[in-house]
Design a protein around this motif. Structure first.
Motif, PDB file in Angstrom:
ATOM      1  N   SER A 146       0.935  -1.012  -0.002  1.00 32.66           N
ATOM      2  CA  SER A 146      -0.128   0.223   0.298  1.00 32.66           C
ATOM      3  C   SER A 146       0.932   1.370   0.449  1.00 32.66           C
ATOM      4  O   SER A 146       2.026   1.016   0.047  1.00 32.66           O
ATOM      5  CB  SER A 146      -1.019  -0.298   1.218  1.00 32.66           C
ATOM      6  OG  SER A 146      -0.113   0.166   2.273  1.00 32.66           O
ATOM      7  N   TRP A 147       0.085   2.038  -0.299  1.00 31.45           N
ATOM      8  CA  TRP A 147       1.199   3.849  -0.028  1.00 31.45           C
ATOM      9  C   TRP A 147       0.250   5.058   0.049  1.00 31.45           C
ATOM     10  O   TRP A 147      -0.929   4.691  -0.136  1.00 31.45           O
ATOM     11  CB  TRP A 147       1.111   4.029  -1.551  1.00 31.45           C
ATOM     12  CG  TRP A 147       2.120   5.298  -1.782  1.00 31.45           C
ATOM     13  CD1 TRP A 147       2.802   6.106  -0.510  1.00 31.45           C
ATOM     14  CD2 TRP A 147       2.007   6.436  -2.709  1.00 31.45           C
ATOM     15  NE1 TRP A 147       3.156   7.118  -1.286  1.00 31.45           N
ATOM     16  CE2 TRP A 147       2.681   7.836  -1.969  1.00 31.45           C
ATOM     17  CE3 TRP A 147       1.297   6.685  -3.906  1.00 31.45           C
ATOM     18  CZ2 TRP A 147       2.804   8.751  -3.108  1.00 31.45           C
ATOM     19  CZ3 TRP A 147       1.206   7.824  -4.252  1.00 31.45           C
ATOM     20  CH2 TRP A 147       1.506   8.583  -4.114  1.00 31.45           C
ATOM     21  N   ASN A 148      -0.157   5.628   1.116  1.00 33.80           N
ATOM     22  CA  ASN A 148      -0.791   6.772   1.970  1.00 33.80           C
ATOM     23  C   ASN A 148      -0.504   7.737   0.914  1.00 33.80           C
ATOM     24  O   ASN A 148      -1.387   8.942   1.370  1.00 33.80           O
ATOM     25  CB  ASN A 148      -0.069   6.692   3.309  1.00 33.80           C
ATOM     26  CG  ASN A 148       1.133   7.590   3.292  1.00 33.80           C
ATOM     27  OD1 ASN A 148       1.420   7.928   2.843  1.00 33.80           O
ATOM     28  ND2 ASN A 148       1.507   6.914   4.899  1.00 33.80           N
ATOM     29  N   CYS A 149      -0.099   7.808  -0.120  1.00 33.36           N
ATOM     30  CA  CYS A 149      -0.086   9.021  -1.262  1.00 33.36           C
ATOM     31  C   CYS A 149       0.798  10.047  -0.454  1.00 33.36           C
ATOM     32  O   CYS A 149       0.107  11.518  -0.328  1.00 33.36           O
ATOM     33  CB  CYS A 149      -1.401   9.717  -1.815  1.00 33.36           C
ATOM     34  SG  CYS A 149      -2.538   7.796  -2.369  1.00 33.36           S
ATOM     35  N   GLY A 150       1.388  10.216   1.033  1.00 32.85           N
ATOM     36  CA  GLY A 150       1.637  11.124   1.484  1.00 32.85           C
ATOM     37  C   GLY A 150       1.345  11.353   3.224  1.00 32.85           C
ATOM     38  O   GLY A 150       1.725  12.184   3.784  1.00 32.85           O
ATOM     39  N   VAL A 151      -0.160  11.302   3.635  1.00 26.41           N
ATOM     40  CA  VAL A 151      -0.757  11.336   4.915  1.00 26.41           C
ATOM     41  C   VAL A 151      -1.125   9.898   5.450  1.00 26.41           C
ATOM     42  O   VAL A 151      -1.695   9.192   3.743  1.00 26.41           O
ATOM     43  CB  VAL A 151      -1.547  12.277   4.706  1.00 26.41           C
ATOM     44  CG1 VAL A 151      -2.153  12.383   6.620  1.00 26.41           C
ATOM     45  CG2 VAL A 151      -1.004  14.098   4.422  1.00 26.41           C
ATOM     46  N   GLU A 152      -0.734   9.285   6.675  1.00 25.49           N
ATOM     47  CA  GLU A 152      -1.352   8.124   7.359  1.00 25.49           C
ATOM     48  C   GLU A 152      -2.622   8.651   7.888  1.00 25.49           C
ATOM     49  O   GLU A 152      -3.071   9.291   8.234  1.00 25.49           O
ATOM     50  CB  GLU A 152      -0.533   7.877   7.928  1.00 25.49           C
ATOM     51  CG  GLU A 152      -0.668   6.663   8.371  1.00 25.49           C
ATOM     52  CD  GLU A 152      -0.624   5.111   7.538  1.00 25.49           C
ATOM     53  OE1 GLU A 152      -0.322   3.728   8.418  1.00 25.49           O
ATOM     54  OE2 GLU A 152       0.108   5.675   6.580  1.00 25.49           O
ATOM     55  N   GLY A 153      -3.634   8.038   6.730  1.00 26.13           N
ATOM     56  CA  GLY A 153      -5.035   7.994   7.081  1.00 26.13           C
ATOM     57  C   GLY A 153      -5.629   9.007   6.710  1.00 26.13           C
ATOM     58  O   GLY A 153      -5.591   9.378   5.476  1.00 26.13           O
ATOM     59  N   GLU A 154      -7.198   8.869   6.646  1.00 27.43           N
ATOM     60  CA  GLU A 154      -7.746  10.060   6.080  1.00 27.43           C
ATOM     61  C   GLU A 154      -7.428  11.361   6.709  1.00 27.43           C
ATOM     62  O   GLU A 154      -6.575  11.619   7.125  1.00 27.43           O
ATOM     63  CB  GLU A 154      -9.412   9.863   6.952  1.00 27.43           C
ATOM     64  CG  GLU A 154      -9.759   8.789   6.568  1.00 27.43           C
ATOM     65  CD  GLU A 154     -11.181   8.551   7.553  1.00 27.43           C
ATOM     66  OE1 GLU A 154     -11.623   9.587   7.133  1.00 27.43           O
ATOM     67  OE2 GLU A 154     -12.273   8.157   7.515  1.00 27.43           O
ATOM     68  N   THR A 155      -7.781  12.717   5.447  1.00 26.34           N
ATOM     69  CA  THR A 155      -6.997  13.474   4.858  1.00 26.34           C
ATOM     70  C   THR A 155      -8.247  15.150   4.315  1.00 26.34           C
ATOM     71  O   THR A 155      -8.582  14.446   3.726  1.00 26.34           O
ATOM     72  CB  THR A 155      -5.344  13.676   5.374  1.00 26.34           C
ATOM     73  OG1 THR A 155      -4.787  15.291   4.472  1.00 26.34           O
ATOM     74  CG2 THR A 155      -5.889  13.342   2.997  1.00 26.34           C
ATOM     75  N   ASN A 156      -7.593  15.871   4.576  1.00 24.75           N
ATOM     76  CA  ASN A 156      -8.221  17.538   3.562  1.00 24.75           C
ATOM     77  C   ASN A 156      -7.459  17.867   3.147  1.00 24.75           C
ATOM     78  O   ASN A 156      -7.779  18.412   2.280  1.00 24.75           O
ATOM     79  CB  ASN A 156      -9.086  18.251   4.818  1.00 24.75           C
ATOM     80  CG  ASN A 156     -10.327  17.668   5.735  1.00 24.75           C
ATOM     81  OD1 ASN A 156     -11.178  16.465   5.264  1.00 24.75           O
ATOM     82  ND2 ASN A 156     -10.220  17.865   7.409  1.00 24.75           N
ATOM     83  N   GLU A 157      -6.016  17.387   2.964  1.00 21.33           N
ATOM     84  CA  GLU A 157      -4.803  17.907   2.360  1.00 21.33           C
ATOM     85  C   GLU A 157      -5.562  17.535   0.328  1.00 21.33           C
ATOM     86  O   GLU A 157      -5.672  16.296   0.233  1.00 21.33           O
ATOM     87  CB  GLU A 157      -3.722  17.186   2.032  1.00 21.33           C
ATOM     88  CG  GLU A 157      -3.299  18.074   4.024  1.00 21.33           C
ATOM     89  CD  GLU A 157      -1.480  17.698   3.910  1.00 21.33           C
ATOM     90  OE1 GLU A 157      -0.914  17.935   2.570  1.00 21.33           O
ATOM     91  OE2 GLU A 157      -1.451  17.357   4.963  1.00 21.33           O
TER      92      GLU A 157
END
Length: 233
Positions: free
Chosen positions: A216-227
Motif C-alpha cells: 500500500s501507499w498513503n499518498c503522503g499522509v497516513e489515514g484520512e486527510t483534508n489535504e
C-alpha cells in the motif's frame, strides 16, 4: 449460517438479518460484493473425511476424483477436495446459488475465491471455454456491467488482458503476468491508498492480524486527510 444470527436466533433470523444488512447498506449508497467459495467444500479429504452432503449424495458428480489412485479426491484447491464445477449438475447448483443470493438478498456482485477451479474440467485439466463461466455470463440475472467512462471499455479490456500494448514487444504472453489489486484477506481498496501500515486497534490484536504484504501507499499522509493534493492523488 445460523450462528451469524444475533442472540443465536437461528437460520431464519440469520437470513432476515442479512437481508436487512444489505438493505441498510444500499440505503447508504454502499454496494455489497459477496465472497463466494465454489472451489471446495467442508467435507475434507480422503484420510479424514467430514461427510455432510455431497460425498454421500454422489461423490463422482460433485468432486474431481482420480479413480485410478488409492487417494481418490483430487486436491487442486489445497483444501482436501475440489468441486467438480463444470459437471452439468454442479453448474446448475452454482447458478441456482448465485441467482438466489441476487434475487432474495439483493447482493450486487461476487468475488469468486480461487476462481481458477471454475476453469477446470472433470479431470482437472484447464478448459478453453468452461461451461460454468459461460453459464454465469449468459444468465439474465447474473450478467453484470462495469462502471467506466465513455470510450474506456476497450482500454480496460486491454489492461485486464495483461496489457499486450506494453509487453507484446518483448514476446510476453498473458500468462507471464498477473493483474492484482486487492483481495478479501488484506487492505480494502480505500486502505490501499490511505495507509502505509495496519492500524487494527479496535479488534484488540494490536495490528498483528492479517498479512503485512499489502503493498500500500498513503499518498503522503497516513489515514484520512483534508489535504486536496493528497486526495487528488
Amino acid at each position: 449460517m445460523s450462528r451469524y444470527a444475533s442472540n443465536w436466533g437461528g437460520a431464519v433470523a440469520a437470513s432476515n438479518e442479512l437481508k436487512q444488512m444489505v438493505h441498510a447498506l444500499h440505503n447508504e449508497g454502499i454496494e455489497v460484493i459477496l465472497d463466494v467459495v465454489y472451489n471446495h467444500t467442508n467435507e475434507g479429504f480422503d484420510r479424514f473425511p467430514y461427510l455432510t452432503s455431497f460425498r454421500g449424495i454422489d461423490n463422482l458428480v460433485y468432486y474431481m476424483v482420480d479413480v485410478n489412485n488409492y487417494k481418490q479426491l483430487s486436491d487442486y484447491s489445497g483444501c482436501g477436495n475440489t468441486l467438480n464445477c463444470n459437471h452439468p449438475v454442479v453448474v446448475q447448483l452454482i447458478l441456482d446459488s448465485l441467482c438466489h443470493l441476487v434475487t432474495e438478498y439483493h447482493v450486487d456482485g461476487f468475488c469468486f475465491d480461487l476462481a481458477s477451479i471454475l476453469c477446470r474440467g472433470i479431470d482437472g485439466a484447464p478448459l478453453a471455454c468452461p461451461p460454468v463461466v459461460r453459464a454465469v455470463t449468459q444468465d439474465p440475472i447474473l450478467e453484470r456491467f462495469i462502471k467506466g467512462d465513455t470510450g474506456m471499455k476497450g482500454a480496460f479490456v486491454t489492461c485486464l488482458s495483461e496489457s499486450a500494448d506494453l509487453y507484446q514487444v518483448n514476446q510476453r504472453k498473458p500468462f507471464h503476468g498477473i493483474n492484482f489489486v486487492i483481495a478479501h484477506d488484506g487492505f480494502t481498496l480505500y486502505d490501499l491508498v490511505a495507509y502505509n501500515s495496519k492500524h487494527n486497534g479496535a479488534n484488540g490484536e494490536g495490528g498483528q492480524d492479517g498479512s503485512n504484504d499489502n503493498f500500500s501507499w498513503n499518498c503522503g499522509v497516513e489515514g484520512e486527510t483534508n489535504e486536496a493534493a493528497v486526495n487528488a492523488i
